[in-house]
Design an enzyme around this catalytic site. Structure first.
Site, PDB file in Angstrom:
ATOM      1  N   CYS A 139       0.834  -1.207   0.000  1.00 44.56           N
ATOM      2  CA  CYS A 139       0.000   0.000   0.000  1.00 44.56           C
ATOM      3  C   CYS A 139       0.873   1.264   0.000  1.00 44.56           C
ATOM      4  O   CYS A 139       1.538   1.544  -0.974  1.00 44.56           O
ATOM      5  CB  CYS A 139      -0.994  -0.043   1.154  1.00 44.56           C
ATOM      6  SG  CYS A 139      -2.413   1.051   0.917  1.00 44.56           S
ATOM      7  N   HIS A 140       0.907   2.031   1.097  1.00 43.02           N
ATOM      8  CA  HIS A 140       1.789   3.198   1.163  1.00 43.02           C
ATOM      9  C   HIS A 140       3.206   2.819   1.616  1.00 43.02           C
ATOM     10  O   HIS A 140       4.116   3.640   1.542  1.00 43.02           O
ATOM     11  CB  HIS A 140       1.226   4.254   2.114  1.00 43.02           C
ATOM     12  CG  HIS A 140      -0.005   4.933   1.601  1.00 43.02           C
ATOM     13  ND1 HIS A 140      -1.263   4.450   1.850  1.00 43.02           N
ATOM     14  CD2 HIS A 140      -0.168   6.041   0.836  1.00 43.02           C
ATOM     15  CE1 HIS A 140      -2.165   5.242   1.266  1.00 43.02           C
ATOM     16  NE2 HIS A 140      -1.521   6.217   0.642  1.00 43.02           N
ATOM     17  N   GLU A 170      -5.597   7.268  -4.317  1.00 43.96           N
ATOM     18  CA  GLU A 170      -5.347   8.401  -3.413  1.00 43.96           C
ATOM     19  C   GLU A 170      -6.356   9.513  -3.681  1.00 43.96           C
ATOM     20  O   GLU A 170      -6.909  10.109  -2.744  1.00 43.96           O
ATOM     21  CB  GLU A 170      -3.917   8.909  -3.631  1.00 43.96           C
ATOM     22  CG  GLU A 170      -3.341   9.670  -2.458  1.00 43.96           C
ATOM     23  CD  GLU A 170      -3.063   8.794  -1.256  1.00 43.96           C
ATOM     24  OE1 GLU A 170      -3.899   8.828  -0.321  1.00 43.96           O
ATOM     25  OE2 GLU A 170      -2.042   8.092  -1.227  1.00 43.96           O
TER      26      GLU A 170
END
Length: 236
Positions: A139-140, A170
């Protein structure tokens, strides 16, 4: 040589989502799902963070996973929560990278603020990779890989097939203005070969040798399996 049975999960210490007034931190599903899978394969999970001590949990991720038994069991496990409330400082593992089979960066928006340029994390990740270990992020989390430089001066993910939270996801979350940089854009800018699922929030896990990445929370279980597979591939 027998494979190490320890895996280092590096969590964020950051709990403020830019100037939105909202809290952030590590994302429950992206820690619980891979940790559960890897624990069942016999690995011991060790938790670290930039500041050490309590790593903040993104409150929105508890709500998002309210029907997920794996996440609920994980968050109710007193031994696990004790470890996450008492994380090691990343610096403790500089020079000890060979003790781990893999270094893993879960997501949540927190890493966007404190793991992109963290010197200790960059050192540990580069050294782990150069010691033949698996490096993984979901993910991030892949933001923590973007500045990792190997000893020959090349960037770790340059020319590598990777995924991570997409710019479209996002924007759909309306958080593209709350974070310092957009992950997909940065990965492409530094020369990584970015891939994503055909639709937003779809499952996408990419393995390129000893680099394993997952796109989003839905990818967390497959990400956990892919880490194990990548470790196994080093010991055949």
């Amino acid at each position: 040589m027998a494979a190490s049975k320890k895996i280092l999960f590096i969590l964020t210490s950051h709990d403020q989502l830019g100037d939105t007034g909202k809290k952030t931190g590590w994302y429950a599903e992206e820690v619980a799902e891979p940790a559960d899978i890897l624990t069942k394969y016999g690995y011991e999970i060790v938790f670290a963070s930039p500041k050490g001590g309590k790593a903040p949990l993104d409150p929105s991720s508890i709500e998002a996973a309210k029907d997920n038994k794996t996440v609920k069991d994980f968050l109710n496990d007193k031994n696990i929560i004790h470890k996450i409330d008492n994380t090691h400082k990343i610096e403790e593992f500089i020079g000890k990278e060979s003790e781990f089979a893999a270094v893993v960066y879960p997501g949540g928006h927190g890493p966007m603020f404190d793991l992109e340029h963290n010197e200790a994390a960059l050192k540990v990740t580069a050294a782990a990779y150069e010691a033949g270990k698996v490096v993984a992020a979901v993910c991030h989390g892949p933001i923590a890989l973007t500045d990792v430089k190997l000893s020959d001066g090349t960037l770790l993910v340059q020319g590598k097939n990777v995924t991570g939270f997409s710019d479209d996801e996002e924007r759909s979350s309306k958080l593209d203005h709350a974070i310092p940089t957009l992950l997909e854009s940065k990965l492409k800018k530094i020369g990584a070969k970015y891939q994503k699922a055909d639709e937003q929030w779809g499952v996408k896990v990419v393995t390129d040798g000893r680099i394993v990445t997952g796109q989003n929370p839905a990818s967390a279980p497959g990400f956990g399996e892919a880490i194990h597979a990548a470790i196994q591939a080093q010991h055949k």
